[in-house]
Enzyme design. Structure first.
Site, PDB file in Angstrom:
ATOM      1  CB  CYS A 106       8.465   2.764  -5.501  1.00 32.07           C
ATOM      2  SG  CYS A 106       8.968   3.766  -4.093  1.00 32.07           S
ATOM      3  CG  HIS A 107      12.047   6.252  -5.997  1.00 32.80           C
ATOM      4  ND1 HIS A 107      11.463   5.852  -4.812  1.00 32.80           N
ATOM      5  CD2 HIS A 107      12.389   7.546  -5.823  1.00 32.80           C
ATOM      6  CE1 HIS A 107      11.462   6.855  -3.962  1.00 32.80           C
ATOM      7  NE2 HIS A 107      12.020   7.903  -4.542  1.00 32.80           N
TER       8      HIS A 107
END
Length: 180
Positions: A106-107
């Site tokens: 994800c991030h």
């Protein structure tokens, strides 16, 4: 095999930490929660507070040399906080310097952008990181999971919680190639 899960004191996406943790534990490996502060970390379910988890070690009291692999869970606030902490960034960078495998979802690649380790790498992430990854010299792709072996170590990346089954399976396969 000892596997470091590097997270900030607050902001990790709970499922992106707990599902890989469970996968690692189920195959008999030893996950360790590493953070920038001692005590407990606060996880989130998107924007809502979720559970807290005990920290096993801080980046100031441990070293990447004590672990065989690194997992970087996501959540927007988690990697954003980590990339502002020099010790956390150095901890992540050390896995690349020593050729140890890293998995990020994800991030989480924001921490790797800050660590300066994405030059020539091909990876995926949450789509909003595309420009940051490209500016750091990486190539961004939109895939459920991507394995990049361009460099001294293997990098496994995924986009989002829906990709966790693929991320976990690939992470375990790639981490399994490591001799301890």
């Amino acid at each position: 095999m000892r596997i470091a899960f590097l997270v900030a004191p607050e902001g990790v996406e709970q499922v992106e930490m707990t599902e890989p943790w469970k996968a690692v534990s189920e195959v008999g490996e030893t996950p360790q929660l590493v953070s920038t502060k001692p005590g407990r970390i606060q996880a989130f379910n998107h924007l809502d507070r979720a559970d807290t988890f005990p920290v096993d070690a801080t980046v100031g009291e441990t070293s990447a040399d004590e672990y065989d692999a690194l997992v970087l869970p996501g959540g927007v606030a988690n990697p954003d906080a980590l990339r502002l902490d020099e010790q956390a960034v150095g901890f992540a960078r050390r896995f690349f310097e020593t050729g140890k495998p890293v998995a990020a979802i994800c991030h989480a690649p924001w921490t790797l952008v800050e660590a300066g380790v994405l030059e020539g790498r091909v990876l995926t992430s949450w789509p909003s990181l595309k420009t940051d990854i490209r500016n750091a010299g990486g190539t961004w792709v939109d895939e459920r999971v991507k394995v990049c072996e361009n460099g001294p170590n293997t990098l496994v990346t995924s986009r989002k919680p829906d990709d966790l089954p693929y991320f976990d399976e690939t992470m375990l396969r790639e981490f399994g190639k490591v001799s301890v």
